[in-house]
Scaffold this active site. Structure first.
Site, short mmCIF file in Angstrom:
data_model
loop_
_atom_site.label_atom_id
_atom_site.label_comp_id
_atom_site.label_asym_id
_atom_site.label_seq_id
_atom_site.Cartn_x
_atom_site.Cartn_y
_atom_site.Cartn_z
N HIS A 1 -103.71 -3.88 -48.86
CA HIS A 1 -105.04 -3.50 -48.37
C HIS A 1 -106.05 -4.10 -49.34
CE1 HIS A 1 -103.39 -0.56 -45.48
NE2 HIS A 1 -102.45 -0.41 -46.40
N LEU A 2 -106.88 -5.00 -48.85
CA LEU A 2 -107.85 -5.67 -49.74
C LEU A 2 -109.26 -5.11 -49.56
CD1 LEU A 2 -106.56 -9.37 -49.58
CD2 LEU A 2 -106.00 -7.57 -51.24
N ARG A 3 -109.44 -4.23 -48.57
CA ARG A 3 -110.65 -3.40 -48.39
C ARG A 3 -111.91 -4.16 -47.99
NH1 ARG A 3 -107.37 0.51 -47.66
NH2 ARG A 3 -106.76 1.77 -49.45
N ASP B 1 -101.76 -0.15 -39.28
CA ASP B 1 -101.31 0.57 -40.47
C ASP B 1 -102.35 1.55 -41.01
OD1 ASP B 1 -99.35 1.06 -42.63
OD2 ASP B 1 -101.00 0.31 -43.84
N HIS C 1 -93.29 0.40 -44.68
CA HIS C 1 -92.98 1.41 -45.70
C HIS C 1 -91.99 2.50 -45.26
CE1 HIS C 1 -96.29 3.11 -43.41
NE2 HIS C 1 -97.23 2.55 -44.12
N ASP D 1 -97.73 -2.26 -50.16
CA ASP D 1 -98.71 -1.30 -49.62
C ASP D 1 -99.79 -1.03 -50.67
OD1 ASP D 1 -100.05 0.41 -47.97
OD2 ASP D 1 -98.52 1.97 -47.93
O1 DOR Z 1 -100.93 5.55 -48.52
C1 DOR Z 1 -101.39 4.77 -47.71
N1 DOR Z 1 -102.59 4.20 -47.89
N2 DOR Z 1 -100.69 4.51 -46.59
C2 DOR Z 1 -101.22 3.80 -45.57
O2 DOR Z 1 -100.54 3.61 -44.59
C3 DOR Z 1 -102.61 3.30 -45.65
C4 DOR Z 1 -103.04 3.15 -47.06
C5 DOR Z 1 -104.52 2.91 -47.25
O3 DOR Z 1 -105.12 2.14 -46.50
O4 DOR Z 1 -105.08 3.49 -48.18
#
Ligand code: DOR
Length: 437
Positions: free
Chosen positions: A68-70, A160, A240, A313
């Site tokens: 996740h690069l936000r 996801d 995951h 993840d």
């Molecule tokens: O713990 C998690 N954080 N699981 C996910 O599926 C999404 C992720 C997030 O985007 O923070």
């Protein structure tokens, strides 16, 4: 990878002296014009940058299918650039960026934006993942073909963070991506079984008084989707995987010939729900940390190949979103800068260097359709590689990570193996353990 408007840098020559490809005998590697030009002992090349790799293991550049690069939207937690730097420092040369951004990456425009941000940062190849449903709302399919046909050439689709709950939509998505050999990466969670859940449902949750996330909530979706993928003849990837029961369902589906692949995260391979004791939200993650039995099953499945890959993840969160009461904290943990060390810690004896290259480079590149990555270090192959000091031990310090966020569950832990250098298309992104940019 190339894109209009982003200038390509000129490649210099590099001569890597005395590296051990996959831990085998030491040799030299000459990198020229972005490819491995020569391999052998006693190589020389006038003007080439010399990299002393005595005692270092050379691995194909690592590939992370789940980060996740936000960006766009939560640049306070991470940007494509900071996440790319964290990835390079972790030995990665390619990452697949999940679409739960703001706006959601559910259109050609947003996936192309993420692609361009990755090219601008130029530290790893950033391959956008497209959302399965519009806004990840689970109601109607996103424009999968438009994302596949875009400059981002999306092949992996995922909601996801959320599960594609509607079996009819899941079936349609699987049918749709078959045309271009795409894959649906499912976050397996039957939300009606996890409403209000805070951690794994079990003894520890009872003791802590926190509502539980039962294993069956994950397993019921894995089972359903394996049947749907079998029915459609399409590719399913399970994100995951965290439970022993999930592993068994995947094992049985593979034995029947279902086109199913699966990932485990470093944290589910190392940590269990006991960590929640103390209510430190750094250990809150979705799916949650499970039990010793689950952890043992995941490790065995990774060794066997029932779990095909390790994916981090990597889920950066700001201090405000993470350092609060457990119930309010967002789920997720950092992973990119520690992944290889955790895998060395938990799986080196079972996998060896070749197995690590398979689970962290070749297989994820294959599953995600990243044809430029995951190649063995051979003459003519793209020069994506990482040099690892297998004897080093280091202590994780959350304040010295390249990620913009601090939510590592490994702070203070001493781990084996250190990435010394990473090369992307022949250009060093990391040298002497430091990012070059
Ligand atoms: O713990 C998690 N954080 N699981 C996910 O599926 C999404 C992720 C997030 O985007 O923070």
């Amino acid at each position: 990878m190339s894109a209009a408007g982003v200038p390509r840098k000129r490649n210099h020559d590099f001569l890597i002296k005395g590296a051990r490809p996959l831990g085998r005998e030491s040799t030299d590697l000459l990198i020229r014009d972005g490819v491995i030009a020569e391999i052998g002992s006693g190589l020389s090349s006038a003007g080439a940058g010399i990299v002393d790799a005595d005692g270092l293991v050379a691995l194909p550049g690592l590939v992370d299918m789940h980060v996740h690069l936000r960006e766009p939207g939560r640049e306070d937690a991470e940007t494509v650039e900071t996440g790319s730097r964290a990835a390079a420092l972790g030995g990665f040369t390619a990452v697949c960026a999940m679409p739960n951004t703001s706006p959601v990456a559910d259109s050609a425009g947003v996936v192309e934006q993420v692609l361009h941000l990755g090219l601008q940062a130029g530290l790893v190849d950033v391959q956008p993942i497209g959302a399965v449903t519009v806004g990840q709302a689970g109601e109607r399919l996103a424009e999968l073909a438009a994302m596949a046909d875009s400059a981002a050439r999306v092949r992996v689709f995922s909601d996801d963070g959320y599960c594609v709950a509607d079996p009819r939509l899941m079936r349609r998505a699987l049918e749709y991506v078959k045309a271009f050999d795409g894959v649906i990466a499912q976050h397996a969670e039957e939300a009606r079984l996890t409403a209000g859940a805070q951690m794994h449902e079990g003894d520890v949750a009872v003791r802590l008084g926190l509502p539980g996330w039962p294993s069956v909530a994950e397993e019921t979706i894995i089972a359903r989707d394996a049947l749907l993928a079998e029915h459609v003849g399409s590719r399913l990837h399970v994100c995951h995987v965290s439970t022993a029961g999930g592993v068994e369902i995947i094992r049985q589906a593979k034995a029947r010939g279902v086109r199913i692949t699966a990932e485990a995260t470093p944290h589910h391979l190392l940590l269990t729900d006991v960590r929640a004791t103390g209510y430190d939200p750094v250990f809150k993650v979705s799916p949650p940390l499970r039990t010793d039995a689950d952890l043992a099953a995941l490790r065995a499945a990774l060794a066997e190949g029932v779990i095909d890959i390790v994916a981090t993840d990597h889920a950066p969160h700001t201090v405000e979103d993470k350092e609060c009461e457990w119930a309010q904290a967002r789920p997720g943990m950092l992973g990119l800068e520690t992944a290889l060390s955790i895998v060395l810690e938990v799986a080196f004896d079972a996998l060896g260097w070749d197995g690590i290259a398979e689970r962290m480079s070749r297989a994820p590149a294959r599953i995600a359709g990243l044809s430029d990555h995951g190649h063995d270090l051979a003459v003519g192959a793209p020069a994506h590689l990482t040099l690892v000091d297998p004897t080093a031990r280091w202590t994780v310090d959350s304040t010295s990570l390249a990620s913009k966020s601090r939510n590592t569950p490994y702070a203070g832990m001493t781990l084996p193996g250190r990435v010394v250098a990473t090369f992307l298309r022949g250009e060093p992104t990391v040298l002497d353990g430091k990012a070059t940019r």
